[in-house]
Scaffold this active site. Structure first.
Site, PDB file in Angstrom:
ATOM      1  N   ASP A 166       0.888  -1.263  -0.041  1.00 56.90           N
ATOM      2  CA  ASP A 166       0.113  -0.085   0.044  1.00 56.90           C
ATOM      3  C   ASP A 166       0.794   1.121  -0.193  1.00 56.90           C
ATOM      4  OD1 ASP A 166      -2.298   1.558  -0.092  1.00 56.90           O
ATOM      5  OD2 ASP A 166      -2.859   0.696   1.793  1.00 56.90           O
ATOM      6  N   HIS A 309      -9.647  -2.275  -8.426  1.00 55.76           N
ATOM      7  CA  HIS A 309      -9.723  -1.353  -7.336  1.00 55.76           C
ATOM      8  C   HIS A 309      -9.172   0.208  -7.761  1.00 55.76           C
ATOM      9  CE1 HIS A 309      -9.821   0.619  -3.406  1.00 55.76           C
ATOM     10  NE2 HIS A 309      -8.532   0.565  -3.190  1.00 55.76           N
TER      11      HIS A 309
HETATM   12 FE1  N7H Z   1      -7.460   1.349  -1.700  1.00 52.36          FE
HETATM   13  N1  N7H Z   1      -5.947  -3.079  -1.436  1.00 52.36           N
HETATM   14  O1  N7H Z   1      -5.089  -3.651  -0.512  1.00 52.36           O
HETATM   15  O2  N7H Z   1      -6.502  -3.772  -2.184  1.00 52.36           O
HETATM   16  N2  N7H Z   1      -5.832   0.485  -2.385  1.00 52.36           N
HETATM   17  N3  N7H Z   1      -7.978  -0.008  -0.116  1.00 52.36           N
HETATM   18  N4  N7H Z   1      -8.924   2.401  -1.075  1.00 52.36           N
HETATM   19  N5  N7H Z   1      -7.115   3.149  -2.879  1.00 52.36           N
HETATM   20  C1  N7H Z   1      -4.654   0.840  -3.277  1.00 52.36           C
HETATM   21  O3  N7H Z   1      -1.419   2.562  -5.024  1.00 52.36           O
HETATM   22  C2  N7H Z   1      -7.205  -1.385  -0.424  1.00 52.36           C
HETATM   23  C3  N7H Z   1      -9.789   2.181  -0.039  1.00 52.36           C
HETATM   24  C4  N7H Z   1      -7.654   4.262  -2.943  1.00 52.36           C
HETATM   25  O4  N7H Z   1      -3.964   6.440  -7.350  1.00 52.36           O
HETATM   26  C5  N7H Z   1      -3.592  -0.154  -3.353  1.00 52.36           C
HETATM   27  O5  N7H Z   1      -0.835   2.827  -2.833  1.00 52.36           O
HETATM   28  C6  N7H Z   1      -8.007  -2.150   0.527  1.00 52.36           C
HETATM   29  C7  N7H Z   1     -10.877   3.182   0.196  1.00 52.36           C
HETATM   30  C8  N7H Z   1      -6.970   5.135  -3.770  1.00 52.36           C
HETATM   31  O6  N7H Z   1      -3.709   4.441  -8.584  1.00 52.36           O
HETATM   32  C9  N7H Z   1      -4.028  -1.136  -2.782  1.00 52.36           C
HETATM   33  C10 N7H Z   1      -8.974  -1.294   1.297  1.00 52.36           C
HETATM   34  C11 N7H Z   1     -10.715   4.221  -0.735  1.00 52.36           C
HETATM   35  C12 N7H Z   1      -5.608   4.515  -4.337  1.00 52.36           C
HETATM   36  C13 N7H Z   1      -5.394  -0.714  -1.986  1.00 52.36           C
HETATM   37  C14 N7H Z   1      -8.849   0.015   0.474  1.00 52.36           C
HETATM   38  C15 N7H Z   1      -9.343   3.813  -1.325  1.00 52.36           C
HETATM   39  C16 N7H Z   1      -5.745   3.199  -3.648  1.00 52.36           C
HETATM   40  C17 N7H Z   1      -2.529   0.157  -4.356  1.00 52.36           C
HETATM   41  C18 N7H Z   1      -9.946  -1.569   2.496  1.00 52.36           C
HETATM   42  C19 N7H Z   1     -11.479   5.539  -0.947  1.00 52.36           C
HETATM   43  C20 N7H Z   1      -4.519   5.084  -5.232  1.00 52.36           C
HETATM   44  C21 N7H Z   1      -1.354   0.943  -3.716  1.00 52.36           C
HETATM   45  C22 N7H Z   1      -9.489  -2.577   3.195  1.00 52.36           C
HETATM   46  C23 N7H Z   1     -12.506   5.769  -0.707  1.00 52.36           C
HETATM   47  C24 N7H Z   1      -5.136   4.756  -6.664  1.00 52.36           C
HETATM   48  C25 N7H Z   1      -1.249   2.291  -3.827  1.00 52.36           C
HETATM   49  C26 N7H Z   1      -4.241   5.375  -7.742  1.00 52.36           C
HETATM   50  C27 N7H Z   1      -4.787   2.178  -3.692  1.00 52.36           C
HETATM   51  C28 N7H Z   1      -6.142  -1.835  -1.432  1.00 52.36           C
HETATM   52  C29 N7H Z   1      -9.529   0.931   0.704  1.00 52.36           C
HETATM   53  C30 N7H Z   1      -8.772   4.340  -2.446  1.00 52.36           C
HETATM   54  C31 N7H Z   1      -3.303  -2.565  -2.525  1.00 52.36           C
HETATM   55  C32 N7H Z   1      -7.725  -3.524   1.249  1.00 52.36           C
HETATM   56  C33 N7H Z   1     -11.892   2.930   1.169  1.00 52.36           C
HETATM   57  C34 N7H Z   1      -7.433   6.556  -4.350  1.00 52.36           C
END
Ligand code: N7H
Length: 456
Positions: A166, A309
């Site tokens: 992350d 996602h």
């Molecule tokens: Fe997410 N995951 O492990 O699958 N997220 N996220 N997220 N997320 C990102 O790019 C995850 C949640 C965003 O600019 C990564 O840093 C999990 C919420 C945004 O390309 C991974 C949960 C919201 C990005 C995960 C969760 C977001 C992002 C890639 C909950 C907004 C950047 C690592 C348990 C409401 C996207 C990274 C971009 C990236 C995961 C929640 C948003 C691995 C497990 C609730 C904006």
């Protein structure tokens, strides 16, 4: 340049520590609380300047934010110009995709007045800092809830509980982030600065603060892993394990190392993942591979599903107007909570211990940031719009399919584009593996904003 002496440390830099404690409280005695805030608490608050260099980082960083009910309890009744903040998160539970019955009772309502965010290298340090804050504030506050976050151990450090790295994609901050890496688009996320969508409505003291959205998101890790096993993709050419890994990577849009599937569609690439000049340097446009330029075939999901996602929450190039895309950027500063999966949980494919993500996001408008992402993109099975597949599905990681506005109540979801060998195939995801335990909306003021609150 930004006045980094006046901006709390978590907003632009993050807490940069492996342990973080979230302490949610209620104010019982506003006069005493404000007096102590002025005399002893504000001097403890960590500024952005302090965390920029290791030499000036405190042993334990301290940030403080208030809910709308908290500000009102303290006698600050200026409108901050953000209706979601005023409403509070609980009143919006079903419209942001939650089933309120899974909410932790501490968050259900508008009882929480504020939150201290403490970050350090050890839990002992956090507890010592908390004890000193509690002795300063005495009975002027009552603890309503607290959540202990911690980076995962060993090689999993930096990875969330499903196993994915992350904190890779973060928007740059105009005039602050150096260097700006390829694929980062600078913006400001602070009230009262350029790009504030409601600039004229803000009271002066709100300048250089930001809205903090907190969510306790439980992750059903053994259940998620079982789903990956049972639905391994591309079984003609891949082993079952490779097919499960590919499915997980396509659901997220990145491999576990963090390498984007768009750039490395068939295998993980840890070198690419670790290179900040390449790991965000892409959009989802595939201009060269076009049978029919200028039509929706302009976009295909061979490399990355439309509904992955990271594509749902940041549709790089998928919208016709890039400014629209940037309007919905958020800064994330989350940390995992809860222990590692036990062998008994793996064997039974059933979570018996609560673990997940203590999700923190900063933005200048909750409606453009968190709420928009949840309503219009994450839980909307038609987004991204205008693709060859009109229903890319809800976000496979965090989409619930619950939306009170449209009478949608969740349940099994079709997620599409997961199998590169057969992109039109829908896979049924029987349940959501991320369960919201609730949260609250807060405002994280500048240091001078805290002075204003103390004097209100
Ligand atoms: Fe997410 N995951 O492990 O699958 N997220 N996220 N997220 N997320 C990102 O790019 C995850 C949640 C965003 O600019 C990564 O840093 C999990 C919420 C945004 O390309 C991974 C949960 C919201 C990005 C995960 C969760 C977001 C992002 C890639 C909950 C907004 C950047 C690592 C348990 C409401 C996207 C990274 C971009 C990236 C995961 C929640 C948003 C691995 C497990 C609730 C904006």
């Amino acid at each position: 340049p930004l006045d980094t002496d006046n901006i709390q440390s978590d907003i632009l830099v993050g807490q940069q520590k492996n342990k973080e404690l979230f302490f949610f409280f209620k104010v019982n005695d506003a006069a005493t609380f404000k007096a102590k805030l002025a005399s002893d608490i504000i001097p403890l608050i960590t500024t952005t300047t302090e965390v920029l260099s290791e030499d000036t980082q405190p042993v334990t960083a301290v940030n403080l934010a208030f809910s709308n009910t908290g500000l009102v309890a303290l006698g600050v009744d200026d409108e901050l110009g953000d209706p979601d903040f005023v409403a509070g998160q609980f009143s919006e539970a079903t419209s942001v995709g939650d089933d309120p019955s899974t909410w932790n009772p501490a968050f259900a309502g508008t009882n929480i007045h504020g939150v201290f965010l403490l970050a350090s290298d050890t839990v002992d340090n956090l507890n010592a800092e908390l004890a000193s804050i509690q002795s300063i504030l005495g009975s002027s506050v009552t603890e309503l809830y607290s959540l202990q976050g911690a980076a995962r151990p060993g090689d999993e450090e930096g990875h969330e509980h499903f196993g994915f790295m992350d904190g890779i994609s973060q928007p740059a901050i105009t005039g602050f982030t150096t260097p700006v890496h390829p694929g980062q688009i600078p913006r400001l996320f602070l009230l009262g600065e350029d790009g504030d969508p409601n600039l004229s409505a803000r009271p002066g003291w709100a300048k250089d603060g930001a809205f903090l959205v907190f969510r306790q998101l439980q992750q059903l890790v053994p259940e998620f892993n079982q789903f990956l096993q049972e639905n391994a993709v591309d079984q003609d050419t891949l082993t079952p394990e490779q097919g499960s890994d590919l499915l997980g990577a396509r659901m997220v849009g990145r491999w576990k190392s963090g390498a984007p599937v768009f750039l490395s569609p068939t295998h993980d690439d840890p070198v690419l993942a670790a290179d900040p000049d390449r790991n965000n340097d892409f959009t989802y446009l595939i201009a060269d591979a076009l049978p029919d330029p200028g039509t929706e075939n302009h976009f295909n999901q061979t490399n990355c599903p439309f509904g992955a996602h990271i594509r749902k929450v940041h549709p790089r190039g998928d919208l016709s107007d890039g400014a629209d895309e940037q309007l919905h950027f958020i800064i994330r500063s989350s940390i995992p909570y809860g222990p590692e999966v036990t062998s008994a949980e793996t064997a039974s494919a059933t979570s018996t211990i609560d673990r997940g993500l203590a999700f923190v996001a900063y933005q200048a408008s909750i409606g453009n940031g968190f709420v928009f992402l949840q309503n219009v993109w994450i839980n909307n099975n038609g987004f991204p719009f205008g693709k060859v597949d009109p229903t890319p599905g809800v976000d496979p990681i965090i989409g619930t399919g619950i939306d009170a506005l449209f009478g949608l109540t969740g349940g099994p979801q079709n997620i599409s584009g997961m199998d590169p060998a057969n992109p039109a195939l829908d896979i049924v995801r029987p349940e959501t593996y991320v369960v919201s335990r609730g949260g609250e909306y807060f405002f994280s003021p500048s240091l001078s904003g805290l002075d204003h609150i103390a004097a209100a």
